[in-house]
Each structure stands twice: as C-alpha cells, then as structure tokens.
Design a protein around this motif. Structure first.
Motif, short mmCIF file in Angstrom:
data_model
loop_
_atom_site.label_atom_id
_atom_site.label_comp_id
_atom_site.label_asym_id
_atom_site.label_seq_id
_atom_site.Cartn_x
_atom_site.Cartn_y
_atom_site.Cartn_z
N LEU A 6 50.19 36.47 40.01
CA LEU A 6 49.16 36.80 40.99
C LEU A 6 48.23 35.60 41.20
O LEU A 6 47.79 35.33 42.32
CB LEU A 6 48.37 38.01 40.51
N ALA A 7 47.97 34.88 40.13
CA ALA A 7 47.08 33.73 40.20
C ALA A 7 47.72 32.57 40.98
O ALA A 7 47.03 31.65 41.41
CB ALA A 7 46.72 33.27 38.79
N ARG A 8 49.03 32.63 41.14
CA ARG A 8 49.72 31.55 41.86
C ARG A 8 49.79 31.78 43.36
O ARG A 8 50.21 30.90 44.11
CB ARG A 8 51.15 31.39 41.32
N VAL A 9 49.44 33.00 43.80
CA VAL A 9 49.52 33.31 45.23
C VAL A 9 48.45 32.51 45.98
O VAL A 9 47.31 32.41 45.52
CB VAL A 9 49.33 34.83 45.45
N ALA A 10 48.83 31.95 47.12
CA ALA A 10 47.89 31.16 47.92
C ALA A 10 46.65 31.99 48.27
O ALA A 10 46.73 33.21 48.44
CB ALA A 10 48.58 30.68 49.19
N LYS A 11 45.53 31.32 48.36
CA LYS A 11 44.23 31.99 48.49
C LYS A 11 44.16 33.00 49.65
O LYS A 11 43.73 34.13 49.47
CB LYS A 11 43.16 30.92 48.65
N ALA A 12 44.60 32.56 50.83
CA ALA A 12 44.50 33.43 52.00
C ALA A 12 45.37 34.68 51.83
O ALA A 12 44.97 35.78 52.21
CB ALA A 12 44.93 32.67 53.25
N LYS A 14 46.30 35.92 48.90
CA LYS A 14 45.70 36.71 47.82
C LYS A 14 44.60 37.61 48.38
O LYS A 14 44.46 38.78 47.97
CB LYS A 14 45.15 35.75 46.75
N ALA A 15 43.86 37.08 49.34
CA ALA A 15 42.78 37.87 49.95
C ALA A 15 43.37 39.09 50.67
O ALA A 15 42.80 40.18 50.64
CB ALA A 15 41.97 37.01 50.93
N ILE A 16 44.52 38.91 51.32
CA ILE A 16 45.19 40.03 51.99
C ILE A 16 45.66 41.04 50.93
O ILE A 16 45.42 42.24 51.05
CB ILE A 16 46.38 39.54 52.85
N LEU A 17 46.31 40.54 49.88
CA LEU A 17 46.77 41.42 48.79
C LEU A 17 45.61 42.26 48.23
O LEU A 17 45.74 43.46 48.05
CB LEU A 17 47.35 40.59 47.64
N ASP A 18 44.51 41.59 47.98
CA ASP A 18 43.35 42.27 47.38
C ASP A 18 42.91 43.48 48.21
O ASP A 18 42.46 44.48 47.66
CB ASP A 18 42.18 41.30 47.22
N ARG A 19 43.03 43.36 49.52
CA ARG A 19 42.61 44.46 50.38
C ARG A 19 43.47 45.70 50.18
O ARG A 19 43.04 46.81 50.42
CB ARG A 19 42.70 44.05 51.86
N TYR A 20 44.71 45.48 49.76
CA TYR A 20 45.64 46.61 49.63
C TYR A 20 45.77 47.13 48.20
O TYR A 20 46.32 48.20 47.98
CB TYR A 20 47.03 46.21 50.15
N MET A 21 45.30 46.34 47.24
CA MET A 21 45.53 46.72 45.85
C MET A 21 44.41 47.54 45.23
O MET A 21 44.35 47.70 44.02
CB MET A 21 45.83 45.47 45.02
N SER A 22 43.55 48.11 46.09
CA SER A 22 42.45 48.89 45.53
C SER A 22 42.64 50.39 45.78
O SER A 22 41.81 51.20 45.41
CB SER A 22 41.13 48.42 46.12
N ASP A 23 43.72 50.75 46.42
CA ASP A 23 43.96 52.13 46.81
C ASP A 23 45.43 52.48 46.67
O ASP A 23 46.26 51.71 47.14
CB ASP A 23 43.58 52.29 48.29
N TYR A 24 45.75 53.59 46.02
CA TYR A 24 47.16 53.94 45.86
C TYR A 24 47.54 55.13 46.73
O TYR A 24 46.65 55.89 47.10
CB TYR A 24 47.46 54.25 44.39
#
Ligand code: ZN
Length: 170
Positions: A6-12, A14-24
């Motif tokens: 996860l730490a290797r994912v490019a910043k932009a 990662k920001a998209i991922l973060d938006r989706y990883m807070s809700d299941y």
C-alpha cells in the motif's frame, strides 16, 4: 498494520484508494472507474481467474464470469493491484498479465505475492476489519465472526479467516 505494498502505491492513486477503503463492502467497480481501469466480466478458459492488459491507452481487467462472486471481487482487486504496482510488467507484454485460479501468471512469483497482499488490503482494509471486530464482536473471533465479516465485506470465508489471523498475530 497495512501492507507494505500500500505504501508503494503512487500518491494520487493512494488518495483514490483511501476514498474507497473506509466503507464496506469496498465498491470495486467505482474504484476501478476512478483509477481509469475498465472491467469486463467474460467467459474465460477453465483455470483462468482474470487478466489485466493494456489496449491502446486503456487498461482492461477481464474477470471470469464462471467463478463465484466473492472470488470475482478478489480477482478484480488482484488485477487492480497489478495495475497499481506492476504497470511496467503489464506494458511489457501484449497479453498483459493472465492469472490462473492460483493467481499464478508465469511472471515472477514475487509480483503475485505482492498483488495478493495488496488485493487483500483493498477488499478487507485492516483498520476497517479491526474496527468491526472490536465494535460488533468485542474483539472475539469465532466461526460466527468470520462468517459475518466475510458476508459484510463480500469476500470468501477463507480470505477473511486469513485476514483475521494476521490481525491476531499483529
Ligand atoms: Zn496476478
């Protein structure tokens, strides 16, 4: 702890991922769209779970429609992980990366381990799983916990069991 992939994912991204990883359950279709990746559910050969390839400027994930829904979700996450981590590998071959049911592709095994770890993190974000275990099950993991969380996150019981075992070890 979140995966080191996860730490290797490019910043932009990662920001998209973060938006989706807070809700299941994680909305993988929308996530892929936001990342600019197309998903096609199609009939694939027996023993093939999925593929990611580049068609012109478009990256396309194909997922085998004959597999169970939870399995298809994990495959999409696995192919997205290849997209996020191994784009050079996808680009270097006209067929991209084709994964068998064991998520073997003939590419270096290391990239398959990485894709599996990141895929598991995408469909079952550790902080979200941890929160559910604490809030709904008071931190106690039983067969019921596994079944309930697998169904909430729309993953297989086996996948959730592995995730929960890493949680306990952590
Ligand atoms: Zn793979």
């Amino acid at each position: 702890m979140a995966s080191k992939e996860l730490a290797r994912v490019a910043k932009a991204e990662k920001a998209i991922l973060d938006r989706y990883m807070s809700d299941y359950p994680i909305k993988l279709g929308q996530l892929a769209r936001d990342l600019g990746v197309a998903i096609k559910v199609s009939s694939m050969g027996t023993g093939i779970s999925g593929q990611i390839s580049r068609e012109g400027n478009q990256y396309v994930i194909r997922v085998n429609r004959n597999e169970a829904r939870e399995r298809q979700r994990f495959t999409i996450a696995h192919e997205l992980a290849h997209y996020l981590l191994h784009r050079n590998v996808i680009d270097s071959s006209p067929e991209g990366i084709t994964d068998t049911v064991l998520y073997r592709s003939g590419k270096p095994e290391q990239i398959e381990f990485e894709a599996n770890r990141l895929a598991a993190e995408i469909v079952m974000p550790i902080s979200l799983v941890e929160k559910e275990v604490q809030q709904r099950f008071r931190g106690v993991v039983t067969e019921t916990t596994i079944e309930s969380l697998a169904s909430r996150f729309e993953v297989s019981k086996a996948a959730m069991e592995i995730k929960l075992s890493t949680l306990i070890e952590a």
